[in-house]
Design an enzyme around this catalytic site. Structure first.
Site, mmCIF file in Angstrom:
data_model
loop_
_atom_site.group_PDB
_atom_site.id
_atom_site.type_symbol
_atom_site.label_atom_id
_atom_site.label_comp_id
_atom_site.label_asym_id
_atom_site.label_seq_id
_atom_site.Cartn_x
_atom_site.Cartn_y
_atom_site.Cartn_z
ATOM 1 N N ASP A 1 0.989 -1.485 0.105
ATOM 2 C CA ASP A 1 -0.523 0.293 -0.018
ATOM 3 C C ASP A 1 1.009 1.577 0.090
ATOM 4 O O ASP A 1 2.579 1.517 0.912
ATOM 5 C CB ASP A 1 -0.916 0.001 0.710
ATOM 6 C CG ASP A 1 -2.197 0.884 1.232
ATOM 7 O OD1 ASP A 1 -1.955 2.150 0.707
ATOM 8 O OD2 ASP A 1 -3.106 0.359 1.206
ATOM 9 N N SER B 1 -7.388 4.173 -1.405
ATOM 10 C CA SER B 1 -6.989 2.949 -1.536
ATOM 11 C C SER B 1 -8.456 2.172 -1.580
ATOM 12 O O SER B 1 -7.840 0.748 -2.759
ATOM 13 C CB SER B 1 -6.704 2.316 -0.362
ATOM 14 O OG SER B 1 -5.203 2.541 0.259
ATOM 15 N N ASP C 1 -9.831 -3.701 6.366
ATOM 16 C CA ASP C 1 -9.771 -2.249 6.128
ATOM 17 C C ASP C 1 -9.718 -1.555 4.531
ATOM 18 O O ASP C 1 -10.429 -2.984 3.685
ATOM 19 C CB ASP C 1 -8.064 -1.890 5.995
ATOM 20 C CG ASP C 1 -8.036 0.069 5.876
ATOM 21 O OD1 ASP C 1 -8.874 0.867 5.934
ATOM 22 O OD2 ASP C 1 -6.383 0.375 5.535
#
Length: 459
Positions: free
Chosen positions: A79, A125, A176
């Site tokens: 990420d 993201s 997440d």
């Protein structure tokens, strides 16, 4: 359409449309059925699988004239990992003449990460992970739904329809944005308890490992990790869907909370929650920053590979290192590099697994760049930050370092342009069946196409 409250399982529709632009996209997942129903699925899998050769090569076998299929697919996401971050990790850990495990993969390319957000030009993201997971560009904050909010089929769901085992591993919350995009469908990434509920009642990945326990227990129930009300970021149990750990255990998950429990379990279905929120503390240097996951990413990944590889049909595994992104948001180069080193150690483990298990496709990619990171020479006259400022958003952006180039007397600094994401393309490396198709410039939706084909998915 989707009943957001019921334990439904998705079934592919036949309504694919072009998905490269922002206005027309694959609508995909139109019909859902009850888990109590019986569905006959004709998968049309390739008659023969491409075989990966130890050392990074692969056979040219293709099923029925189509692209090669893989027994196993492992997607590793760094990420926030842009090309400069990858080079900073290389310089600091293996030096100019060294090679990262992620750089040793046979094929290399890069990915454009633009979302289809109507307001922001740079992806977050959630939209980026959705593009990798579904082949659909969507708005920032969306988790595997298109711009109209319609759920779209994920790689994890394609793998399950191919009767493969599935897993999600991350150092972030397991709910997440990145892991969520492979195992859930919500209009807003913040709805993490709903994401957890869908894991348990809808998609049911075989292995779920990471942080984020707070989203699984209702307010007042601390769970295994004591809440810390003094933390600058709230760390308190906050499930909006009741005790989701109990519901996971009721459907067969072995719930583990420590490295010892993870090592000891022999279950084929594991829910590991090892922290309240992320498995680290993201902050500028000296302001509470910490990267010491109680269960390292490589340890979680090794366990997932062990469990998933028992499946006779193979598996799909998503592995994410979140620390690079979060530390870059805080302009903390030292811990971004440390998280990157943990990522590379994990890639090395995955490469070793792939060498021992022919037919495994391994892909390593960043979902976006974070921080506008630049690797620079040490130069006291070239400090771009305002060292006289007391504003936290300014002081954290001064240059970090110097860092020593491993194996040499050279040093470098890391400079930052922002505490947010940037629009730069991200590097990709891969090996295994179909990996040669990724050796190009492409959008992240194109990466989905290759991985779906490797899983034997519908074209």
């Amino acid at each position: 359409m989707v009943d957001p409250t019921g334990p439904d399982r998705p079934v592919d529709g036949d309504d694919d449309v072009p998905h490269r632009g922002g206005s027309t996209m694959r609508t995909g997942l139109r019909t859902w059925i009850s888990t109590g129903g019986t569905v006959a699925l004709t998968l049309g899998l390739a008659a023969s699988a491409a075989v990966d050769v130890p050392g990074g090569g692969q056979s040219t076998e293709r099923g029925r004239g189509g692209p090669p299929t893989a027994r196993n697919v492992v997607l590793v996401v760094g990420d926030g990992l842009g090309v400069a971050a990858r080079d900073a990790i290389r310089l600091a850990t293996v030096g100019q003449d060294g090679r990262l495990a992620m750089d040793a993969l046979r094929h290399a390319g890069w990915t454009r990460t633009d979302s289809a957000d109507p307001v922001e030009a740079v992806t977050d993201s959630a939209a980026s992970a959705t593009a990798f997971a579904t082949g659909v560009r969507t708005y920032n904050g969306a988790v595997s739904v298109d711009v109209e909010g319609t759920p779209v089929t994920t790689l994890l769901e394609h793998a399950q329809r191919a009767r493969k085992a599935t897993g999600l591993v991350t150092t972030a919350q397991v709910t997440d944005a990145t892991p969520a995009a492979f195992g859930a469908h919500v209009a807003d990434r913040a709805d993490q308890s709903e994401i957890a509920r869908q894991y348990v009642e809808v998609t049911r990945p075989d292995v779920i490992l990471g942080g984020g326990e707070d989203w699984w227990y209702p307010e007042g129930d601390e769970g295994a990790h004591p809440d810390d009300p003094d933390d600058p970021r709230p760390e308190v149990s906050r499930s909006t869907a009741g005790d989701l750990v109990a519901r996971a255990e009721a459907v067969g998950y072995d719930h583990v909370t420590t490295a010892e429990e993870l090592a000891a379990t022999r279950s084929g279905r594991i829910l590991g929650l090892f922290a309240n929120e992320e498995m680290f503390e993201q902050a500028p240097e000296g302001q509470g920053d910490e990267y010491e996951p109680t269960v390292p990413l490589a340890t979680m990944t090794a366990k997932a590979l062990d469990v998933l590889s028992r499946d006779r049909q193979g598996f799909f595994l998503l592995v994410e290192e979140e620390g690079v992104d979060e530390m870059a948001h805080a302009n903390n180069a030292a811990l971004a590099i440390r998280a990157g080193q943990a990522l590379d150690e994990t890639v090395d483990l995955v490469r070793d697994f792939a060498d021992r298990h022919p037919g495994t496709l391994v892909v390593v990619v960043g979902d976006h760049e974070t921080g506008g990171l630049a690797v620079e020479n040490v130069d006291v006259e070239d400090e771009s930050g305002d060292t006289g400022s007391t504003e936290p958003s300014v002081t954290q952006s001064v240059e970090d370092g110097p860092f020593t180039v491993a194996g040499s007397d050279l040093q470098f600094t890391v400079d930052w342009t922002t505490g947010s994401h940037t629009g730069g393309a991200t590097p990709l490396t891969a090996q295994g069946p179909g990996a040669d198709r990724l050796a190009r410039t492409q959008h992240s939706t194109d990466v989905f196409d290759v991985l779906r084909d490797a899983l034997g998915g519908r074209r």
